[in-house]
Design a protein around this motif. Structure first.
Motif, PDB file in Angstrom:
ATOM      1  N   PHE A  45      29.000   0.729  71.137  1.00 31.76           N
ATOM      2  CA  PHE A  45      28.177   1.431  72.118  1.00 31.76           C
ATOM      3  C   PHE A  45      26.757   0.888  72.158  1.00 31.76           C
ATOM      4  O   PHE A  45      26.048   1.066  73.148  1.00 31.76           O
ATOM      5  CB  PHE A  45      28.130   2.927  71.781  1.00 31.76           C
ATOM      6  CG  PHE A  45      29.459   3.620  71.821  1.00 31.76           C
ATOM      7  CD1 PHE A  45      30.018   4.026  73.028  1.00 31.76           C
ATOM      8  CD2 PHE A  45      30.164   3.872  70.653  1.00 31.76           C
ATOM      9  CE1 PHE A  45      31.243   4.675  73.061  1.00 31.76           C
ATOM     10  CE2 PHE A  45      31.385   4.528  70.684  1.00 31.76           C
ATOM     11  CZ  PHE A  45      31.932   4.924  71.892  1.00 31.76           C
ATOM     12  N   SER A  46      26.324   0.257  71.078  1.00 32.25           N
ATOM     13  CA  SER A  46      24.935  -0.182  70.981  1.00 32.25           C
ATOM     14  C   SER A  46      24.567  -1.217  72.032  1.00 32.25           C
ATOM     15  O   SER A  46      23.382  -1.421  72.316  1.00 32.25           O
ATOM     16  CB  SER A  46      24.657  -0.746  69.587  1.00 32.25           C
ATOM     17  OG  SER A  46      25.314  -1.990  69.390  1.00 32.25           O
ATOM     18  N   GLN A  47      25.553  -1.876  72.612  1.00 29.58           N
ATOM     19  CA  GLN A  47      25.269  -2.868  73.641  1.00 29.58           C
ATOM     20  C   GLN A  47      24.673  -2.232  74.897  1.00 29.58           C
ATOM     21  O   GLN A  47      24.009  -2.898  75.684  1.00 29.58           O
ATOM     22  CB  GLN A  47      26.552  -3.635  74.001  1.00 29.58           C
ATOM     23  CG  GLN A  47      27.094  -4.491  72.873  1.00 29.58           C
ATOM     24  CD  GLN A  47      26.099  -5.554  72.419  1.00 29.58           C
ATOM     25  OE1 GLN A  47      25.420  -6.185  73.235  1.00 29.58           O
ATOM     26  NE2 GLN A  47      26.000  -5.749  71.110  1.00 29.58           N
ATOM     27  N   GLU A  48      24.904  -0.921  75.079  1.00 28.01           N
ATOM     28  CA  GLU A  48      24.367  -0.221  76.246  1.00 28.01           C
ATOM     29  C   GLU A  48      22.933   0.238  76.018  1.00 28.01           C
ATOM     30  O   GLU A  48      22.240   0.611  76.968  1.00 28.01           O
ATOM     31  CB  GLU A  48      25.233   1.010  76.556  1.00 28.01           C
ATOM     32  CG  GLU A  48      26.699   0.715  76.772  1.00 28.01           C
ATOM     33  CD  GLU A  48      27.523   1.995  76.856  1.00 28.01           C
ATOM     34  OE1 GLU A  48      26.929   3.097  76.792  1.00 28.01           O
ATOM     35  OE2 GLU A  48      28.748   1.895  76.989  1.00 28.01           O
ATOM     36  N   ALA A  49      22.481   0.241  74.767  1.00 22.75           N
ATOM     37  CA  ALA A  49      21.191   0.840  74.427  1.00 22.75           C
ATOM     38  C   ALA A  49      20.065  -0.186  74.417  1.00 22.75           C
ATOM     39  O   ALA A  49      20.293  -1.396  74.337  1.00 22.75           O
ATOM     40  CB  ALA A  49      21.290   1.514  73.061  1.00 22.75           C
ATOM     41  N   LEU A 269      20.651   7.710  72.141  1.00 23.17           N
ATOM     42  CA  LEU A 269      21.928   8.344  71.779  1.00 23.17           C
ATOM     43  C   LEU A 269      22.412   9.271  72.884  1.00 23.17           C
ATOM     44  O   LEU A 269      23.582   9.261  73.253  1.00 23.17           O
ATOM     45  CB  LEU A 269      21.776   9.143  70.487  1.00 23.17           C
ATOM     46  CG  LEU A 269      22.031   8.409  69.171  1.00 23.17           C
ATOM     47  CD1 LEU A 269      21.732   9.337  67.992  1.00 23.17           C
ATOM     48  CD2 LEU A 269      23.464   7.899  69.074  1.00 23.17           C
ATOM     49  N   PHE A 270      21.484  10.068  73.420  1.00 23.52           N
ATOM     50  CA  PHE A 270      21.868  11.028  74.449  1.00 23.52           C
ATOM     51  C   PHE A 270      22.106  10.354  75.797  1.00 23.52           C
ATOM     52  O   PHE A 270      23.033  10.728  76.523  1.00 23.52           O
ATOM     53  CB  PHE A 270      20.784  12.101  74.598  1.00 23.52           C
ATOM     54  CG  PHE A 270      20.894  13.220  73.610  1.00 23.52           C
ATOM     55  CD1 PHE A 270      21.771  14.270  73.800  1.00 23.52           C
ATOM     56  CD2 PHE A 270      20.130  13.212  72.453  1.00 23.52           C
ATOM     57  CE1 PHE A 270      21.880  15.305  72.898  1.00 23.52           C
ATOM     58  CE2 PHE A 270      20.227  14.251  71.524  1.00 23.52           C
ATOM     59  CZ  PHE A 270      21.118  15.301  71.742  1.00 23.52           C
ATOM     60  N   VAL A 271      21.269   9.380  76.128  1.00 25.01           N
ATOM     61  CA  VAL A 271      21.391   8.690  77.419  1.00 25.01           C
ATOM     62  C   VAL A 271      21.215   7.200  77.180  1.00 25.01           C
ATOM     63  O   VAL A 271      20.088   6.679  77.220  1.00 25.01           O
ATOM     64  CB  VAL A 271      20.353   9.199  78.431  1.00 25.01           C
ATOM     65  CG1 VAL A 271      20.646   8.589  79.826  1.00 25.01           C
ATOM     66  CG2 VAL A 271      20.353  10.715  78.528  1.00 25.01           C
ATOM     67  N   PRO A 272      22.307   6.473  76.916  1.00 28.66           N
ATOM     68  CA  PRO A 272      22.197   5.032  76.657  1.00 28.66           C
ATOM     69  C   PRO A 272      21.496   4.296  77.788  1.00 28.66           C
ATOM     70  O   PRO A 272      21.795   4.507  78.969  1.00 28.66           O
ATOM     71  CB  PRO A 272      23.668   4.594  76.525  1.00 28.66           C
ATOM     72  CG  PRO A 272      24.384   5.834  76.089  1.00 28.66           C
ATOM     73  CD  PRO A 272      23.689   6.961  76.776  1.00 28.66           C
ATOM     74  N   GLY A 273      20.526   3.471  77.427  1.00 22.79           N
ATOM     75  CA  GLY A 273      19.787   2.690  78.412  1.00 22.79           C
ATOM     76  C   GLY A 273      18.612   3.420  79.024  1.00 22.79           C
ATOM     77  O   GLY A 273      17.906   2.849  79.865  1.00 22.79           O
ATOM     78  N   SER A 274      18.349   4.648  78.606  1.00 25.15           N
ATOM     79  CA  SER A 274      17.321   5.449  79.268  1.00 25.15           C
ATOM     80  C   SER A 274      15.899   5.012  78.944  1.00 25.15           C
ATOM     81  O   SER A 274      14.951   5.414  79.627  1.00 25.15           O
ATOM     82  CB  SER A 274      17.475   6.929  78.909  1.00 25.15           C
ATOM     83  OG  SER A 274      17.369   7.123  77.498  1.00 25.15           O
ATOM     84  N   THR A 275      15.711   4.181  77.911  1.00 26.04           N
ATOM     85  CA  THR A 275      14.354   3.722  77.575  1.00 26.04           C
ATOM     86  C   THR A 275      14.172   2.243  77.847  1.00 26.04           C
ATOM     87  O   THR A 275      13.154   1.661  77.449  1.00 26.04           O
ATOM     88  CB  THR A 275      14.029   3.999  76.087  1.00 26.04           C
ATOM     89  OG1 THR A 275      14.849   3.190  75.240  1.00 26.04           O
ATOM     90  CG2 THR A 275      14.254   5.465  75.753  1.00 26.04           C
TER      91      THR A 275
END
Length: 276
Positions: A45-49, A269-275
């Protein structure tokens, strides 16, 4: 560690004879539990963050393990494991504590884990609703029904802010837990900032709005994700001042965030890619 229960049976005459006549039933020993490679996160999942949030104890591996539980829930199979050292454990525990809304996120230790001493650095997260949260959920259902008629998440958060203000009255040092706040009471309950923030987390979680707590040295409030942005909400300050001065604001200078790296990690964690 589970406590052992010792039961003494006082049997006489025919009772003893009757029991001795019954064939003894074999007691199955608990199956030993061990962690294998199949227990690691099944997806990256970390690829989305935003990669900038992976600092210190807040690693890609920890992100994947927690996200796996957030996506799958806690099932009969083990959640995803990662490694968390003794030195980092306290920070990670605080991180998951900030996530609690309707679900409680905790260090997962499966039943039958007889050889846990071999896995002291292994870490997984469970997500379960405490049994005593069903009554608060039932209590807020009318509020959730009304929120469902509103057009946007920002309107829902504004409504939740005003709703909490009808239930609590600010007083430093006082605590009102979820089961007290969201239950019938004749007058507003006395509560400090942390109780207001937990109440907002609970309502937002029930409405599927990303939300967690943020704290300075002496104060706690919320970050919520609405309309494509993380925004500040301070229900206790709004209640104390009598006006909604900190309601969906982009910045808030009440105090310095005590854990900025954890805050950035939680956003992703809550919204991947939000930052990004």
């Amino acid at each position: 560690m589970k406590s052992k229960k010792f039961v003494s049976l006082f049997l006489t005459g025919a009772m003893t004879a009757a029991l001795l006549a019954v064939p003894a039933q074999a007691v199955e020993a608990p199956q030993p539990y061990s962690i294998t490679a199949s227990h690691w996160s099944r997806e990256d999942f970390s690829q989305e963050a935003n990669p900038d949030v992976f600092t210190g104890p807040y690693t890609r591996e920890l992100y994947n393990a927690i996200r796996q539980t957030m996506v799958d829930g806690t099932s009969d199979t083990a959640p995803a494991y990662t490694m968390v050292s003794k030195e980092d454990y306290s920070a990670v525990k605080k991180l998951t504590g900030r996530m609690e809304g309707v679900l409680r996120y905790e260090h997962y230790v499966p039943q039958g884990f007889t050889d846990y001493w071999q896995y002291l650095d292994y870490y997984a997260v469970s997500a379960e609703m405490p049994e005593n949260y069903q009554a608060p959920l039932d209590f807020i259902q009318p509020a959730l029904d009304h929120a469902g008629t509103l057009a946007s998440d920002s309107e829902k958060v504004e409504y939740f802010n005003d709703y909490i203000r009808t239930l609590l009255a600010y007083q430093k040092g006082k605590v009102s837990g979820i089961t007290q706040t969201f239950a019938a009471h004749a007058v507003e309950l006395k509560a400090a900032c942390g109780s207001y923030a937990r109440a907002m987390k609970f309502l937002c979680a029930a409405a599927d709005i990303p939300c967690f707590t943020i704290s300075s040295k002496a104060h706690t409030w919320n970050l919520v994700y609405v309309d494509g942005a993380w925004l500040h909400v301070d229900v206790s300050a709004n209640d104390l001042s009598g006006r909604n001065s900190v309601l969906l604001t982009e910045s808030y200078q009440i105090g310095r965030d005590q854990a900025p790296e954890a805050t950035a990690f939680l956003k992703e964690l809550f919204v991947p890619g939000s930052t990004k």
